[in-house]
Each structure stands twice: as C-alpha cells, then as structure tokens.
Design a protein around this motif. Structure first.
Motif, PDB file in Angstrom:
ATOM      1  N   VAL A  64       6.290  -5.658 -18.893  1.00 53.52           N
ATOM      2  CA  VAL A  64       6.966  -5.598 -20.199  1.00 53.52           C
ATOM      3  C   VAL A  64       6.482  -4.380 -20.979  1.00 53.52           C
ATOM      4  O   VAL A  64       7.277  -3.656 -21.599  1.00 53.52           O
ATOM      5  N   LEU A  65       5.176  -4.121 -20.948  1.00 59.13           N
ATOM      6  CA  LEU A  65       4.645  -2.941 -21.631  1.00 59.13           C
ATOM      7  C   LEU A  65       5.098  -1.675 -20.923  1.00 59.13           C
ATOM      8  O   LEU A  65       5.515  -0.705 -21.563  1.00 59.13           O
ATOM      9  N   ARG A  66       5.017  -1.680 -19.597  1.00 54.10           N
ATOM     10  CA  ARG A  66       5.361  -0.488 -18.828  1.00 54.10           C
ATOM     11  C   ARG A  66       6.831  -0.108 -19.041  1.00 54.10           C
ATOM     12  O   ARG A  66       7.163   1.072 -19.183  1.00 54.10           O
ATOM     13  N   ALA A  67       7.694  -1.114 -19.063  1.00 51.69           N
ATOM     14  CA  ALA A  67       9.123  -0.853 -19.266  1.00 51.69           C
ATOM     15  C   ALA A  67       9.377  -0.221 -20.633  1.00 51.69           C
ATOM     16  O   ALA A  67      10.155   0.739 -20.758  1.00 51.69           O
ATOM     17  N   ARG A  68       8.715  -0.741 -21.657  1.00 52.80           N
ATOM     18  CA  ARG A  68       8.956  -0.213 -23.008  1.00 52.80           C
ATOM     19  C   ARG A  68       8.443   1.215 -23.151  1.00 52.80           C
ATOM     20  O   ARG A  68       9.162   2.095 -23.662  1.00 52.80           O
ATOM     21  N   TYR A  69       7.223   1.497 -22.728  1.00 50.69           N
ATOM     22  CA  TYR A  69       6.670   2.845 -22.863  1.00 50.69           C
ATOM     23  C   TYR A  69       7.524   3.864 -22.103  1.00 50.69           C
ATOM     24  O   TYR A  69       7.865   4.926 -22.634  1.00 50.69           O
ATOM     25  N   ALA A  70       7.868   3.540 -20.853  1.00 56.03           N
ATOM     26  CA  ALA A  70       8.615   4.496 -20.022  1.00 56.03           C
ATOM     27  C   ALA A  70      10.001   4.747 -20.589  1.00 56.03           C
ATOM     28  O   ALA A  70      10.484   5.893 -20.614  1.00 56.03           O
ATOM     29  N   ASP A  71      10.656   3.691 -21.065  1.00 59.83           N
ATOM     30  CA  ASP A  71      12.013   3.849 -21.589  1.00 59.83           C
ATOM     31  C   ASP A  71      12.025   4.632 -22.897  1.00 59.83           C
ATOM     32  O   ASP A  71      12.949   5.414 -23.168  1.00 59.83           O
ATOM     33  N   LEU A  72      11.007   4.439 -23.733  1.00 58.14           N
ATOM     34  CA  LEU A  72      10.904   5.228 -24.962  1.00 58.14           C
ATOM     35  C   LEU A  72      10.766   6.717 -24.644  1.00 58.14           C
ATOM     36  O   LEU A  72      11.388   7.567 -25.301  1.00 58.14           O
ATOM     37  N   VAL A  73       9.954   7.038 -23.645  1.00 52.27           N
ATOM     38  CA  VAL A  73       9.793   8.438 -23.239  1.00 52.27           C
ATOM     39  C   VAL A  73      11.132   9.001 -22.767  1.00 52.27           C
ATOM     40  O   VAL A  73      11.544  10.098 -23.167  1.00 52.27           O
ATOM     41  N   TRP A  74      11.819   8.237 -21.925  1.00 57.12           N
ATOM     42  CA  TRP A  74      13.094   8.698 -21.376  1.00 57.12           C
ATOM     43  C   TRP A  74      14.149   8.859 -22.483  1.00 57.12           C
ATOM     44  O   TRP A  74      14.935   9.805 -22.465  1.00 57.12           O
TER      45      TRP A  74
END
Length: 601
Positions: free
Chosen positions: A113-123
């Motif tokens: 859940v954390l990994r998905a949010r951080y990566a998607d914000l960057v993208w």
C-alpha cells in the motif's frame, strides 16, 4: 542528538506489518502521531512529504479537471464555521525535493500500500512539480504493488480494491506493458467474480465496465467478453426474472440495464438494446405499482424519456395512460402546507400612501419597483439558506403540475445554481403576492389606478402599437371587474407582443430560421423567436435590467418558476390557475411596459 520523528515512526510501524491498511488509515495514523498544536510549517520536510503523500485523492476524474490535469488532486473539505469549501493538498504544495524523497521511499517500502502510493505519486506529479519525466520503473512499481494488494487482500477496504486494479490497468496501457496489462485484466476478472458472495462489498458488474467500456486501446479476448456479458445478463435476470421486483431493487436493475444498453450500442446490436429495455420496462412498471404514486410518477416519467432516447416511441406511448393515472394519484397523496402571513394595516397604508402620493407616472413606477424581486437579494437569501439548512439544497427536486405530471427537474445547487435561483425567486414571488393583491386593490379603490388613466398611460408606451389598444382595453376591463380568467387569457399574449416590440426597438432580431423545409416548393422561411429567447437577449436585458429580466423569465417562461405564459397559451392551465394571484402579477408586468417611452432627440 537528533530528535526522532513521530510521523516517520508511525509510517515505519505500518511498513513493518503485514496487516491490511489504506491511504485513509495512513493519513489518520500520521495525524494522530503529530502532537496537538503543532503547525505543519514547523515539521521537517520528510514529515511534510509523508503528510502530503497520504493526503492526496487519486481519481481519474481529476485528469479531466483543467486546473489539475493529474491523477492525484485535493480532497474537498467543507469548513462548517463558514460553509466554505476548501481544497487540500494541491500540487503546488509539493516541493521538487519531495519527489526525490518519494522515489527513495517507493524503492524501500515493504508494505505494498505504501509502495503503490509513493511510486504512483512520482509517476503522476514529476512533470508538474519537478519538470522532469519520471523513470518508467515507477509506473511498473505502482502496477505491481496494486496487483499484490489485490492478490494478498492487503487493502482495508475490499470494496475499493477495484479502483487500484483499474489504476494498474491504466498505467499498464500508458507504458505499453502487455504483460502487466494482461495481469491487470486477469485480476479485475477475478475480483469481479467475488462480487456475488452474500457478504461481499465489491461492486457488481465492475469488470463489465472496466474492461468493456473504459479503454479504447484494450483488446479483450472473445471468451472473456462472452463470460462477462453472461454474468451481467444473469445478474439482470436475478433482478427482474421473478416478475415481482421490489421498488427498492429498481435502481440496481436500472443500473444493470443501462450497462447492457451501453454494451449493445457499442457492438451495434439495436435489437439487444430494445430487448433489454423492453424487459426492464415491464418489470420496472410492475415494481412501481408497489411504490407510492408520487415516487412512481417521477420514476415512470424517467422510463418514458429513456424509451424515447432509444427510439422506442411505441413503448413510450404505451406509458402515457399510466403516467396520467399516476399523476392524478400523486396529487391525492400530496399534503398541503399553509403559512399564515400577518398584513399590518398600518404598513399596507404606508405602502399605498407612498405609491399614490404623486402623479400616475410615479405611482406606476413605484408600484412596479416595490414588488419587483431584487435578483441579488434573492441570491443572498439562497446563500444564507444554504449555510443554515444545506441538506435540502444538496438533493434534486422535481416540480409537478396540478395533475401531478413532472414538468421540471432541478438538480442540487452545486449542479444547477441557476435553477435553484429560479425556484427561490418563484417562492419569493408567491410569498409576496398576497401583499401585492391587497395593495393593488386599495390603489384601485382610492382611484390611484383607474381603468381610463391606465389605458391612456399604456397607449403612450412603444410596447403597444395602436391596433393592440382595443385588445388591451378588453383585458383591463376584465381585470378591473375581477374577471381573472378573461384578464389573464387576453393580457398575457399582449405582454408577449409588447416585449417583442421592445426587442425590435433595441435592435434585437425577433426571428429565427425554420429548422426544416416545406415538403413541397422552395426554401425555408422564418418564425418568431420564443418569449424566453427574447428575455435572454442581451439588448433586452440591458434595457430592463438583470433583476427585471430574471423576474419576467421566472414569472412567464421558465418551467422551474411560475411559467404562466406557457401554461396559459399552450392550454396547460386548469381553472385554478386563472386566479387573482396570476391576474395581479400580469397587471404588475403591464406597469413595467407602461413606463417605457421613446426617447426624443
């Protein structure tokens, strides 16, 4: 010694666990960790980055917002102290260095859940915030993390996992990653298959919409398409197959029916559209027999419009008798509410004295202006009521005629602020009309207004050509004699004539081309523009003023208001509509037109 961050500690605690969580839970955990009274500006940049990371709202709708253009946008927060809507956070709150922080966190975080949010914000935000293209690896990280959340059941809200899978599919298509697209499609189909379980919170039909409608670039295998269609048809049959659908199930059945209609349109199968709507219509009308007439009348009207929109004119006509029956029954169900209004004699005397203390020209002008609702005042009153009782303005309202037939639908104040202003103005007019009647009667009784003087005054107005004077005389004779049916019937068309004459003098065109050509012979031709069109003409609004033009539309031509011109001239008004309230309002409009004069050089 460096002070430990309570925010980072709270995030790390979730990251070490393998329990289901969500962005909302993360936001709550961070907020709880911050000591009371701590200002956001006093926190370290990593703390701020974590707060922002889980504060954003991810939605495809944000991409359509020209002010945003990103998947991640602000949450809407209503401040109850002043009823103002705030937006937070915004992309402008993010510093370029926070993008770098999220890049590192996306690579380091263990919980998907954390990994998905951080990566998607960057993208999503790198281009807008840091003015640089993100590495494609971050899109892949976000896809994989969302797929992992779904497969391991790590979202605290199972009913919202579909949004994650939809996002994974969108990202896979955007980076042309066929393998991840296929994995997302399989995950969506698998997620949808669990929607039929009794305790499931998953949205039924999710895969049908997500895979068959939303993405033009997505190619779905025929066997999967057929499987999804069969599941949707089975779902449809469970709602309507018994022939005894409950009214409470009608909304769910309609939702499925409209998805099927959309599918058959897409594959160009008009018979499929007709078949679904015909079966739905039969079950829907049967269900409405078990609903209250007020509810059923509005719902069957919607079905009638749905048939027309899909070329099913015969089926629509078959509903007309049912609609009339429900309309009459709904009137019987309605409850009358009365409000007592005290009219102090001293105040009425003061108004009558003020209106009539000078000559007729002043009396006519004062009478008109006193009973003209000020548009800005009504707007402020609406805004005050929205603050005091917001709920009643957040739901749509249906306006019905005296037979109970729905004639206008006014959405919430957010969706249709002008419609709510029209309704508020109409109510203001209704509340004030008893006073107008008393004042007008007193002015006639003390001969401030006499038939002969009013007729002579109207004759000087450019709104009425000489050949209209005989008709005006007949209408005003009836008004002064209290014959409201004749007065209303005769004078309303003369008001339309007067406004058209004035429009011509302002330079506005009063004609429009015919929409069709005659069956035989030559060209097109032209017809008169409607009264409502003329009252929206800029030249006419400039002459009358915003408040007067708005009042005339509400009173004469707007279905959400009194609409007396259309109900009378189209034969839609029954005997109850030809009453003193309408008659005196018609006279009130005449006092406006009476004041107009041709300017002499």
């Amino acid at each position: 010694m460096m002070k430990r961050s309570l925010v980072l500690d709270a995030v790390a605690a979730v990251d070490r666990s393998e329990h289901p969580t969500s962005e909302a839970h993360m936001s709550d955990a961070i907020r709880t960790a911050i000591p009371e009274g701590t200002y956001y500006e006093s926190l370290s940049e990593p703390d701020q980055a974590e707060i922002l990371a889980f504060g954003f709202n991810g939605s495809e709708a944000n991409l359509q917002d020209t002010d945003l253009g990103t998947y991640y946008g602000p949450r809407r927060i209503v401040a109850f102290d002043d009823a103002q809507v705030r937006s937070w956070p915004n992309a402008s709150d993010v510093m370029p260095s926070m993008i770098s922080y999220w890049e590192n966190r996306a690579k380091q975080a263990r919980h998907p859940v954390l990994r998905a949010r951080y990566a998607d914000l960057v993208w999503d935000l790198s281009r807008k915030v840091a003015d640089r293209h993100p590495a494609i690896d971050f899109a892949r990280l976000a896809i994989d993390a969302n797929l992992e959340i779904a497969s391991r059941g790590l979202d605290a809200f199972d009913g919202l996992v579909g949004n994650r899978l939809r996002r994974a599919l969108v990202l896979g298509l955007s980076v042309s990653d066929a393998g991840r697209v296929a994995a997302a499609v399989d995950a969506i189909a698998d997620y949808d298959s669990g929607a039929e379980k009794p305790d499931s919170r998953r949205p039924a039909g999710f895969a049908f919409e997500a895979l068959l409608f939303d993405h033009k670039k997505l190619s779905i295998a025929t066997d999967l398409r057929d499987r999804l269609l069969k599941a949707e048809l089975d779902r449809f049959e469970r709602y309507i197959g018994t022939g005894h659908m409950d009214p409470a199930d009608a909304i769910g059945a309609e939702r499925i029916a409209m998805r099927l209609v959309r599918f058959y349109r897409k594959v160009n199968e008009p018979e499929g559209v007709r078949r679904v709507l015909s079966r739905f219509g039969t079950a829907f009308v049967s269900a409405m027999d078990r609903a209250s007439a007020i509810v059923a009348s509005a719902q069957v009207q919607r079905l009638y419009e749905l048939f027309h929109q899909n070329g099913m004119a015969e089926e629509a006509r078959a509903l007309e008798q049912k609609m009339r029956e429900l309309g009459r029954a709904s009137v019987d169900e309605m409850q009358a509410f009365t409000v007592d209004i005290e009219l102090p004699v001293q105040e009425l005397d003061a108004v009558v004295t003020w209106v009539g203390e000078k000559d007729l020209a002043h009396a006519v002008a004062r009478f008109w202006s006193y009973f003209l609702p000020d548009r800005d005042h009504v707007q402020r009153s609406l805004e005050q009521q929205l603050r005091d009782t917001p709920l009643q303005y957040l739901i749509s309202k249906t306006i019905v005629d005296r037979a109970g037939n729905p004639i206008a639908e006014v959405p919430s104040v957010d969706d249709d602020p002008s419609g709510r202003l029209v309704m508020e103005t109409a109510q203001h007019i209704s509340m004030e009309t008893p006073i107008l009647i008393r004042v007008a009667d007193r002015l006639r009784a003390n001969e401030t207004f006499t038939l002969e003087e009013i007729l002579d005054y109207l004759a000087q107005s450019p709104a009425f050509p000489e050949d209209a004077h005989l008709i005006l005389t007949a209408g005003l004779n009836a008004y002064f004699a209290g014959d409201h049916i004749v007065a209303i019937s005769v004078l309303i068309p003369q008001i339309e004539l007067g406004i058209r004459e004035i429009a011509i003098r302002t330079g506005a065109s009063v004609f429009k081309p015919l929409r069709f050509k005659p069956l035989r012979g030559g060209g097109g031709g032209r017809i008169f523009r409607s009264l409502d069109d003329l009252l929206r003409e800029p030249n006419v609004i400039d002459l009358f003023g915003e408040s007067a033009a708005h009042y005339l539309r509400v009173l004469l031509t707007d279905q959400r208001g009194w609409n007396i011109r259309n109900t009378v001239c189209h034969g839609l008004a029954d005997a109850h509509a030809f009453d003193a309230a309408v008659s005196h309002r018609v006279f009130h409009v005449l006092t406006l037109l009476a004041q107009l004069r041709v300017e002499q050089d």
